[in-house]
Design a protein around this motif. Structure first.
Motif, mmCIF file in Angstrom:
data_model
loop_
_atom_site.group_PDB
_atom_site.id
_atom_site.type_symbol
_atom_site.label_atom_id
_atom_site.label_comp_id
_atom_site.label_asym_id
_atom_site.label_seq_id
_atom_site.Cartn_x
_atom_site.Cartn_y
_atom_site.Cartn_z
ATOM 1 N N PRO A 145 0.801 -1.239 0.000
ATOM 2 C CA PRO A 145 0.000 0.000 0.000
ATOM 3 C C PRO A 145 0.823 1.274 0.000
ATOM 4 O O PRO A 145 0.307 2.331 -0.373
ATOM 5 C CB PRO A 145 -0.820 -0.127 1.292
ATOM 6 N N GLU A 146 2.081 1.207 0.412
ATOM 7 C CA GLU A 146 2.886 2.425 0.561
ATOM 8 C C GLU A 146 3.652 2.814 -0.705
ATOM 9 O O GLU A 146 4.390 3.799 -0.703
ATOM 10 C CB GLU A 146 3.888 2.244 1.714
ATOM 11 N N VAL A 147 3.516 2.039 -1.775
ATOM 12 C CA VAL A 147 4.273 2.339 -2.994
ATOM 13 C C VAL A 147 3.834 3.685 -3.569
ATOM 14 O O VAL A 147 2.643 3.957 -3.730
ATOM 15 C CB VAL A 147 4.091 1.238 -4.052
ATOM 16 N N GLU A 148 4.810 4.529 -3.844
ATOM 17 C CA GLU A 148 4.555 5.845 -4.439
ATOM 18 C C GLU A 148 4.871 5.818 -5.933
ATOM 19 O O GLU A 148 5.665 4.992 -6.402
ATOM 20 C CB GLU A 148 5.429 6.905 -3.759
ATOM 21 N N LEU A 149 4.262 6.746 -6.658
ATOM 22 C CA LEU A 149 4.526 6.843 -8.093
ATOM 23 C C LEU A 149 6.007 7.129 -8.344
ATOM 24 O O LEU A 149 6.585 6.671 -9.334
ATOM 25 C CB LEU A 149 3.642 7.931 -8.705
ATOM 26 N N GLU A 150 6.623 7.855 -7.431
ATOM 27 C CA GLU A 150 8.048 8.160 -7.566
ATOM 28 C C GLU A 150 8.895 6.890 -7.532
ATOM 29 O O GLU A 150 9.944 6.822 -8.175
ATOM 30 C CB GLU A 150 8.492 9.111 -6.453
ATOM 31 N N ASP A 151 8.453 5.878 -6.795
ATOM 32 C CA ASP A 151 9.181 4.614 -6.771
ATOM 33 C C ASP A 151 9.214 3.972 -8.155
ATOM 34 O O ASP A 151 10.211 3.364 -8.557
ATOM 35 C CB ASP A 151 8.524 3.646 -5.783
ATOM 36 N N VAL A 152 8.108 4.103 -8.860
ATOM 37 C CA VAL A 152 8.004 3.552 -10.216
ATOM 38 C C VAL A 152 8.925 4.309 -11.170
ATOM 39 O O VAL A 152 9.688 3.705 -11.930
ATOM 40 C CB VAL A 152 6.544 3.610 -10.712
ATOM 41 N N THR A 153 8.858 5.628 -11.121
ATOM 42 C CA THR A 153 9.647 6.433 -12.056
ATOM 43 C C THR A 153 11.142 6.346 -11.754
ATOM 44 O O THR A 153 11.960 6.270 -12.685
ATOM 45 C CB THR A 153 9.197 7.902 -12.026
ATOM 46 N N ARG A 154 11.496 6.337 -10.489
ATOM 47 C CA ARG A 154 12.917 6.255 -10.136
ATOM 48 C C ARG A 154 13.543 4.976 -10.673
ATOM 49 O O ARG A 154 14.639 4.990 -11.238
ATOM 50 C CB ARG A 154 13.084 6.336 -8.621
ATOM 51 N N ARG A 155 12.829 3.863 -10.514
ATOM 52 C CA ARG A 155 13.349 2.599 -10.993
ATOM 53 C C ARG A 155 13.487 2.588 -12.510
ATOM 54 O O ARG A 155 14.469 2.076 -13.060
ATOM 55 C CB ARG A 155 12.415 1.460 -10.542
ATOM 56 N N LEU A 156 12.529 3.179 -13.212
ATOM 57 C CA LEU A 156 12.588 3.207 -14.669
ATOM 58 C C LEU A 156 13.785 4.020 -15.158
ATOM 59 O O LEU A 156 14.509 3.600 -16.071
ATOM 60 C CB LEU A 156 11.288 3.773 -15.235
ATOM 61 N N TYR A 157 14.034 5.165 -14.542
ATOM 62 C CA TYR A 157 15.179 5.981 -14.962
ATOM 63 C C TYR A 157 16.507 5.304 -14.607
ATOM 64 O O TYR A 157 17.505 5.477 -15.318
ATOM 65 C CB TYR A 157 15.099 7.378 -14.347
#
Length: 409
Positions: A145-157
């Protein structure tokens, strides 16, 4: 910080939020098999217990049943400048289409989530992607539940940085990637963010997405042709030995040379290539790999084209089996200069976050008019068949030796 989940709306917010091959197969079913009854089975390959999600799944299905295709969505999908092969009668049908919940059963069997879809293929084919996407998102937002959108984008970059360091400029110029991540995404918001970043900042060539809703939103090419179920349904509509030829013939009859990428691993690539003669090799633009060793597959396909006297550089090889950038790079180096190629990437795009274990789920066709069908993948863990006798019979017909059903039903 922004959550990776939108809890204020339904998981599925548009009937376009599905893979494009659903729409292309649906038109062919409308024209050729409107009265065929089928059955689909939801499969959790990882055996994770999801039974507690049943009330939420049913609630999301009720929301899905209340949706229809909007006029602007129909105009996008049936844009004659881009998709002149989609027909007016099919457009009228989709304008009337509604999900009918009498065709879907959601319950718990032996402590596991059980979802079965049974009814006319024309009305059931649309369930696959929304069911997979909503189950995946409901599970992820409960478990992580704590996953942020920034976690997704950071990993992609981070992955973009890795790619720039490990691939040459020449290789990046040929690194063609499509988004295939709808069914096992972290969430719709995560896939939306990933597709937006890919179209703007991917260091290779971002070709487009299989998700029709995101293609509409970002004005991207729609990617997709057929799925395994198109080949499988013909196993009970023709002689089993001739089912692959019947499926390939009927696809050409529907699209007259358009959407010419064929799947090879429904009855094993080895058997597929035996039937893939000069006629089909000339008719189809290329082939898609979805299981097994991609290097071995590429060599087999290239050898078959050479045997038929066809220049592989005139054909497309699409790789789409559990790919990430690290897996793609050696494939690219193996086939570049020998054929055209591209990569369909799914889970590793829209469900790649540190600490998140993606859910391994599929929904497969298991019966046609009450009779069993089979999928012989190039990876036995992906085999599907509900009937042991039919499995043995089909293995003899298609000369398949390893019928280990670890991933079957």
């Amino acid at each position: 910080m922004e959550s990776a989940y939108d809890r204020s709306n339904g998981v599925i917010q548009s009937l376009l939020d599905t893979d494009y091959y659903t729409f292309t197969m649906m038109q062919a079913v409308l024209h050729q098999h409107p009265n065929v009854d089928v059955e689909y089975q939801f499969i959790v390959r990882s055996k994770e217990n999801l039974g507690h999600l049943i009330p939420e799944i049913r609630d999301e299905l009720e929301k899905l049943a209340g949706m229809r295709m909007r006029d602007d969505e129909l105009r996008f999908l049936f844009d004659r400048r881009r998709r002149e092969y989609l027909t007016a009668d099919y457009e009228q049908f989709l304008g009337l289409f509604r999900f009918n919940l009498r065709y879907i059963l959601v319950n718990e069997v032996d402590g596991q989530l059980n979802i079965r879809v049974r009814g006319p293929m024309l009305h059931c084919i649309m369930f696959e992607q929304p069911v997979l996407a909503l189950v995946s998102e409901l599970r992820n937002r409960e478990k992580y539940p704590e996953v942020e959108l920034e976690d997704v984008t950071r990993r992609l970059y981070q992955k973009f940085d890795w790619l720039r360091k490990n691939a040459s400029e020449e290789e990046l110029a040929e690194f063609r990637v499509s988004d295939f991540s709808t069914r096992r995404r972290l969430s719709f918001k995560a896939q939306q963010e990933v597709v937006d970043i890919m179209r703007r900042d991917f260091p290779g060539v971002f070709v487009g997405t299989s998700n029709a809703h995101l293609a509409y939103q970002f004005d991207l090419p729609l990617i997709g042709t057929m799925a395994h179920q198109w080949l499988m349904v013909h196993q009970q509509l023709s002689r089993l030995r001739e089912s692959q030829n019947a499926a390939l013939e009927n696809w050409v009859r529907e699209y007259r040379g358009r959407l010419g990428i064929a799947l090879t691993d429904c009855i094993s690539t080895d058997f597929f290539l035996k039937d893939f003669d000069l006629y089909f090799a000339k008719l189809y633009d290329g082939l898609r790999q979805d299981s097994g060793d991609p290097i071995v597959w590429a060599d087999k396909v290239l050898a078959r084209y050479a045997q038929l006297g066809i220049d592989p550089l005139t054909k497309d090889l699409m790789f789409s089996d559990g790919l990430n950038f690290e897996k793609c790079l050696p494939i690219l180096r193996h086939v570049r200069g020998r054929a055209k190629f591209g990569f369909g990437m799914g889970t590793s795009l829209a469900c790649d976050v540190e600490g998140v274990e993606p859910l391994s789920i599929v929904m497969k066709l298991v019966r046609v008019h009450g009779e069993p069908v089979v999928k012989f993948s190039d990876d036995p863990i992906k085999n599907v068949c509900e009937d042991a006798s039919f499995l043995q019979y089909a293995a003899q017909v298609f000369a398949v030796r390893d019928i280990n059903q670890r991933g079957g039903v």
